[in-house]
Design an enzyme around this catalytic site. Structure first.
Site, PDB file in Angstrom:
ATOM      1  N   CYS A 117      34.506  45.978  42.788  1.00  0.00           N
ATOM      2  CA  CYS A 117      33.799  45.617  42.472  1.00  0.00           C
ATOM      3  C   CYS A 117      32.571  46.999  42.526  1.00  0.00           C
ATOM      4  CB  CYS A 117      32.732  44.980  43.689  1.00  0.00           C
ATOM      5  SG  CYS A 117      31.230  43.951  43.651  1.00  0.00           S
ATOM      6  N   HIS A 220      35.752  39.898  42.865  1.00  0.00           N
ATOM      7  CA  HIS A 220      36.509  40.349  44.437  1.00  0.00           C
ATOM      8  C   HIS A 220      38.015  39.597  44.493  1.00  0.00           C
ATOM      9  CE1 HIS A 220      34.250  42.298  46.738  1.00  0.00           C
ATOM     10  NE2 HIS A 220      33.356  42.001  45.984  1.00  0.00           N
ATOM     11  N   GLU A 222      40.325  40.198  46.149  1.00  0.00           N
ATOM     12  CA  GLU A 222      41.348  40.270  47.840  1.00  0.00           C
ATOM     13  C   GLU A 222      40.542  39.094  48.779  1.00  0.00           C
ATOM     14  OE1 GLU A 222      36.827  42.187  48.167  1.00  0.00           O
ATOM     15  OE2 GLU A 222      38.234  41.514  46.827  1.00  0.00           O
TER      16      GLU A 222
END
Length: 244
Positions: A117, A220, A222
């Site tokens: 990001c 994102h 993660e």
């Protein structure tokens, strides 16, 4: 001889207290999903906190095997020669300065790098590119790129370009991603290519040309590793590169 697990540094940010006992007090942190995703995929996660001494930053980079540039604040447009648009969000110029140095030394030392990001945006700006300060400034942008809540849910499509490192990692030409941004890559830095786009043409991922592993992605992963195994491939690829 033991097989040492690679140390993956995750760039830290600051929370600045707005109330309580110590208004203005700075706390170093990174979101826990980054830490757990690295651990899940076989790396040793280290949070790399912001410091302001170049020699210490160099030592930070020397002591890691790979770098994740984490998300967060909007990048200050003064970094690419633009004045702030009315729709620009919160900035933290000292974080920009730190992240740029961290990236510079990681590039010099040929460390594998994954920008997530804001991290993708930092890579592009630091390497000479620019950003759109808001998605409303992009002609034809119609997809909702900031989904709000439900951090782990995929909400739109990313089209992956064949022949790119990203395509080789994911093994797919289309994936579904989550989305929490309002800035996006505009002018691409020299020496980089676009490796993924959304269906409205917004750049979703960039990568450095050649053999070096420098990859920036706008979503994102993660936040998705627990529910979408394909996202684990990004962290596993970074960790594999760190062992070479």
């Amino acid at each position: 001889m033991t097989n040492k697990k690679p140390i993956v540094g995750i760039s830290g940010s600051l929370i600045i207290d707005e109330g309580g006992m110590f208004p203005g007090y700075e706390r170093a942190y990174v979101n826990n999903d980054y830490v757990q995703s690295v651990a899940m995929c076989g790396g040793v996660p280290y949070i790399v906190p912001m410091v302001y001494n170049d020699e210490i930053i160099k030592e930070q980079v020397k002591n890691i095997d790979a770098l994740i540039l984490s998300g967060g604040h909007d990048v200050n447009p003064l970094n690419w020669g633009e004045e702030p648009h009315q729709k620009l969000g919160g900035i933290l110029p000292k974080r920009d300065a730190y992240d740029f140095k961290l990236l510079k030394y990681a590039l010099e030392m040929k460390k594998p790098i994954l920008g997530i990001c804001r991290g993708e945006q930092v890579i592009n700006v630091c390497e000479g590119g620019s950003l759109y300060q808001d998605l409303s400034l992009i002609d034809g942008c119609y997809i909702k790129h900031n989904q709000g809540h439900l951090s782990n849910v995929a909400t739109h499509t990313a089209i992956i370009r064949e022949g790119t490192k990203l395509h080789n990692i994911l093994g797919e030409s289309e994936i579904h991603v989550n989305s929490f941004h309002h800035l996006a890559v505009n002018e691409l830095a020299n020496g980089y290519i676009v490796c993924a786009e959304s269906k409205d043409g917004v750049i979703e991922a960039i990568e450095k040309e050649g053999e070096e592993f420098v990859l920036g992605i706008q979503w994102h992963p993660e936040m998705m590793t627990k529910d979408y195994p394909i996202m684990q491939k990004l962290f596993k690829a970074l960790i594999t590169e760190a062992t070479k």
